[in-house]
Design a protein around this motif. Structure first.
Motif, mmCIF file in Angstrom:
data_model
loop_
_atom_site.group_PDB
_atom_site.id
_atom_site.type_symbol
_atom_site.label_atom_id
_atom_site.label_comp_id
_atom_site.label_asym_id
_atom_site.label_seq_id
_atom_site.Cartn_x
_atom_site.Cartn_y
_atom_site.Cartn_z
ATOM 1 N N PHE A 187 1.438 -0.905 0.062
ATOM 2 C CA PHE A 187 -0.027 -0.266 0.186
ATOM 3 C C PHE A 187 0.687 1.118 -0.193
ATOM 4 C CE2 PHE A 187 -4.251 -2.470 0.747
ATOM 5 C CZ PHE A 187 -3.860 -3.233 1.660
ATOM 6 N N VAL A 188 0.737 1.702 -1.031
ATOM 7 C CA VAL A 188 1.700 3.262 -1.522
ATOM 8 C C VAL A 188 0.933 4.892 -1.574
ATOM 9 C CG1 VAL A 188 3.917 4.134 -2.491
ATOM 10 C CG2 VAL A 188 3.694 1.875 -1.980
ATOM 11 N N TYR A 189 1.105 5.673 -1.079
ATOM 12 C CA TYR A 189 0.251 6.568 -1.576
ATOM 13 C C TYR A 189 1.582 7.544 -2.039
ATOM 14 C CZ TYR A 189 -2.983 5.718 1.917
ATOM 15 O OH TYR A 189 -5.048 4.482 2.101
ATOM 16 N N VAL A 190 1.213 7.583 -3.301
ATOM 17 C CA VAL A 190 1.845 8.776 -4.081
ATOM 18 C C VAL A 190 2.003 10.189 -3.889
ATOM 19 C CG1 VAL A 190 2.926 8.987 -6.127
ATOM 20 C CG2 VAL A 190 2.924 6.048 -5.853
ATOM 21 N N GLY A 229 0.226 -5.010 6.220
ATOM 22 C CA GLY A 229 -0.512 -4.371 5.315
ATOM 23 C C GLY A 229 -1.670 -3.520 6.049
ATOM 24 N N LEU A 230 -1.856 -3.890 7.216
ATOM 25 C CA LEU A 230 -2.412 -2.861 8.028
ATOM 26 C C LEU A 230 -1.874 -1.227 9.113
ATOM 27 C CD1 LEU A 230 -4.179 -5.665 9.835
ATOM 28 C CD2 LEU A 230 -6.009 -3.633 8.773
ATOM 29 N N ALA A 274 2.104 15.955 1.373
ATOM 30 C CA ALA A 274 3.218 15.846 0.999
ATOM 31 C C ALA A 274 4.167 14.928 1.302
ATOM 32 C CB ALA A 274 4.133 17.156 0.229
ATOM 33 N N ALA A 275 3.245 13.593 1.732
ATOM 34 C CA ALA A 275 3.973 13.284 2.274
ATOM 35 C C ALA A 275 4.307 11.322 1.412
ATOM 36 C CB ALA A 275 4.489 12.103 3.841
ATOM 37 N N GLN A 276 5.582 10.810 1.278
ATOM 38 C CA GLN A 276 4.864 9.372 0.366
ATOM 39 C C GLN A 276 5.573 8.233 1.394
ATOM 40 O OE1 GLN A 276 6.187 8.774 -3.037
ATOM 41 N NE2 GLN A 276 6.789 6.148 -2.659
ATOM 42 N N PHE A 277 4.281 7.332 1.840
ATOM 43 C CA PHE A 277 5.019 6.292 3.002
ATOM 44 C C PHE A 277 4.150 4.965 2.312
ATOM 45 C CE2 PHE A 277 3.874 8.871 6.338
ATOM 46 C CZ PHE A 277 4.836 9.536 6.147
ATOM 47 N N GLY A 278 5.603 3.679 2.025
ATOM 48 C CA GLY A 278 5.306 2.611 1.651
ATOM 49 C C GLY A 278 5.844 1.372 2.657
ATOM 50 N N ILE A 284 10.276 -0.892 5.060
ATOM 51 C CA ILE A 284 9.383 0.459 4.950
ATOM 52 C C ILE A 284 9.943 1.790 4.436
ATOM 53 C CG2 ILE A 284 8.418 2.144 6.397
ATOM 54 C CD1 ILE A 284 8.374 -0.902 7.782
ATOM 55 N N SER A 285 9.212 2.312 3.175
ATOM 56 C CA SER A 285 9.556 3.648 2.488
ATOM 57 C C SER A 285 9.415 4.691 3.239
ATOM 58 C CB SER A 285 9.689 3.564 1.215
ATOM 59 O OG SER A 285 10.359 2.208 0.424
#
Length: 432
Positions: free
Chosen positions: A4-7, A71-72, A93-97, A107-108
Motif C-alpha cells: 500500500f503506497v500513497y504517491v 498491510g495494516l 505531501a509525504a509518501q509512505f510505503g 518501510i519507505s
C-alpha cells in the motif's frame, strides 16, 4: 504479499554521480545505527527502514500473519483511523510505503524537509502505535484472500510455490508468505499484534537516509522514530535445509503454454567466488538477449519469448533459479536444451570474449542503479543487511573486474550441477 503506497509527490531527483556518493555512519543518542548521505541540494529526504526476519517469522499455524500485519500499518495509527491517516500524509505531501518479504519488513518514506517533523511523527505512529482496528483487519484480510485466490490461477505463482514447497519442505521459505485461505481466515487481532511485536524490534533494524539532513539531526530523528519499539523481537528461524532431487515435477493446468521454474542449489553472497558466479550467470542466462540460454532456446530454435537464470540470495538459503515458458508441445525440447547448455558450460566454461562482455555489462549498468535518492537509500540498507563495507559502492566494479577466466570456469565446474537441476512445469506439457 501486499503493498500500500500513497504517491503524493514525484520524488525523482537524482544525486550527483555515483562516485561522489559519501556515506556516513550515524549513531543516535539512543544507540541506533544508520547510514546517511547528506545531500543539501535536494530539499527532501528519502528514508529506508528494514527489519530483518520478515515473513519467515510467522508463528506455526499463523502463515500470512506478518504479511497481513504489514498491510495494516497505515490503516489507522494513534488517533488516526485509516482515512485520517491518508489525509494527513497527503496534506504533508509525504509518501509512505510498507512491504513484507521472506527476509524483511520494509518501510519507505519520502518527505519534504519543511514537513520533516510532522511526517516523522506520522510514520512513527504507524510503526509503533498501529491501531489494528477490527474493521480495517477485516477489510485488508479480504484483499489478501482475493490475492491468494488470484494467485491460485496464475501459472507462474503456482510453479514458484510448488518449487519452493519441494525444495524447502516445512521451512517458512517452503510456503507462500501471503498464507492460505484457511490460515489467513483464522488470524485474530491478537495474532497480528504478536506478529508486530515479533517482527518490528530494534535488535533487527537497518536504516538509511539520503537528502537534506545533517548527521546530528538524523540521530535525533532515529530516536524519535524508533525509540518506542521493543528492544528485541521473535527468534530468527533456522537455516533452510534443502530437500533436493533433480528431475521434473508436473502440475496439470489447463493452458496452451506451459510455464517452468528450474534450479539447483546456489552460492552465498559472502562466498569468495560470488562475483565469479555472478559473471558466470550473466553469460549463461542473466545477460538478456546475449546470454547463452536466450541464444540457444529462443534465437536458434524459437521455443520461447524469453528464458532467464538468476542467483537467488536469501538470508537462510541460496538458490540458482531460472524460468521459461513455451507451448505445451515444445516445452520438453526447451527443457532438453536448457539441460544441455547447463552441462556444456559446466564442462567447457565460457570464452574470454564472453567474460569481457559480461564484465562490461555489469560494470556499465551499475551506476544506473543510483538514479535518485530513494534508490540509493534502498541500496544502502541492502548493503547493511548483507554486511557489506561502507565503501562497497566505490569498490564493487573493481571486484567484478579482477575476476579471471580461470576463476569463472573453475566455478562453472564446481557450482553448476546438471544432475541436480530440477524443473517444475505448470501446464499440459507433451512428451514429458
Amino acid at each position: 504479499m501486499i503493498r500500500f503506497v500513497y504517491v503524493i509527490v514525484s520524488f525523482l531527483v537524482a544525486l550527483p554521480a555515483m562516485a561522489e556518493i559519501k556515506i556516513e555512519e550515524v549513531t543516535s543518542p539512543g544507540g541506533i545505527k544508520a547510514w546517511l548521505v547528506d545531500e543539501p541540494s535536494i530539499p527532501f529526504v528519502a528514508l529506508e527502514v528494514r527489519f530483518k526476519g520478515g515473513t519467515s517469522l510467522d508463528a506455526s499455524g499463523k502463515r500470512g500473519v506478518t504479511n497481513l500485519m504489514v498491510g495494516l500499518l497505515e490503516e489507522g495509527a494513534g488517533e488516526y483511523d485509516a482515512q485520517a491517516f491518508a489525509r494527513a500524509s497527503e496534506s504533508l505531501a509525504a509518501q509512505f510505503g510498507y512491504d513484507s518479504h521472506a527476509d524483511a519488513v520494509s518501510i519507505s518514506a519520502r518527505f519534504l524537509n519543511e514537513n520533516r517533523d510532522e511526517a516523522i511523527e506520522l510514520l512513527r505512529l504507524s510503526l509503533t502505535q498501529p491501531s489494528f482496528a477490527q474493521q480495517a483487519v477485516d477489510r485488508v484480510r479480504q484483499q489478501v484472500l482475493s490475492g491468494i485466490r488470484s494467485n491460485s490461477k496464475d501459472p507462474d505463482k503456482i510453479a514458484g510455490n510448488r518449487f519452493d514447497a519441494l525444495v524447502y519442505g516445512d521451512h517458512p521459505y517452503g510456503s507462500d508468505d501471503s498464507g492460505t485461505i484457511s490460515s489467513v481466515t483464522a488470524l485474530t487481532r491478537e495474532d497480528i499484534m504478536n506478529a508486530h511485536a515479533g517482527a518490528m524490534a530494534k535488535d533487527r533494524v537497518y536504516i538509511a537516509a539520503v537528502g537534506d539532513i545533517r548527521s546530528a539531526e538524523f540521530g535525533l530523528l532515529l530516536d524519535d522514530l524508533l525509540g518506542g519499539l521493543p528492544d528485541t523481537g521473535a527468534d530468527m528461524p533456522e537455516k533452510a535445509e534443502f530437500v533436493w532431487s533433480g528431475g521434473v515435477d508436473v502440475v496439470e493446468f489447463d493452458t496452451p503454454q506451459s510455464v517452468a521454474v528450474f534450479g539447483q542449489p546456489g552460492i552465498h553472497r559472502d562466498d569468495p567466488d560470488f562475483f565469479a558466479a555472478y559473471l558466470l550467470n550473466t553469460v549463461l542466462g542473466g545477460g538478456g538477449f546475449e546470454s547463452r540460454l536466450m541464444t540457444e532456446v529462443r534465437e536458434k530454435r524459437g521455443l520461447t519469448y524469453g528464458v532467464y537464470s538468476y542467483l537467488v540470495l536469501r538470508d537462510l538459503a541460496n538458490l540458482y533459479l531460472g524460468s521459461v515458458a513455451s507451448a505445451n508441445d515444445r516445452i520438453s525440447e526447451a527443457i532438453d536444451v536448457i539441460r544441455a547448455e547447463w552441462a556444456r558450460i559446466s564442462e567447457k566454461g565460457v570464452s574470454e570474449q564472453e567474460l569481457t562482455d559480461a564484465k562490461a555489462l555489469l560494470t556499465g549498468a551499475y551506476p544506473l542503479r543510483f538514479d535518485g535518492n530513494g534508490s540509493i537509500a534502498k541500496i544502502m540498507v541492502g548493503m547493511q543487511m548483507d554486511a557489506m563495507p561502507i565503501d562497497y559502492i566505490d569498490t564493487r566494479n573493481d571486484k567484478v573486474n579482477i575476476v579471471t577466466l580461470e576463476d569463472v570456469n573453475r566455478v562453472a565446474g564446481e557450482l553448476l550441477d546438471p544432475a541436480a537441476l530440477k524443473f517444475v512445469i505448470v501446464g499440459k506439457p507433451e512428451g514429458i
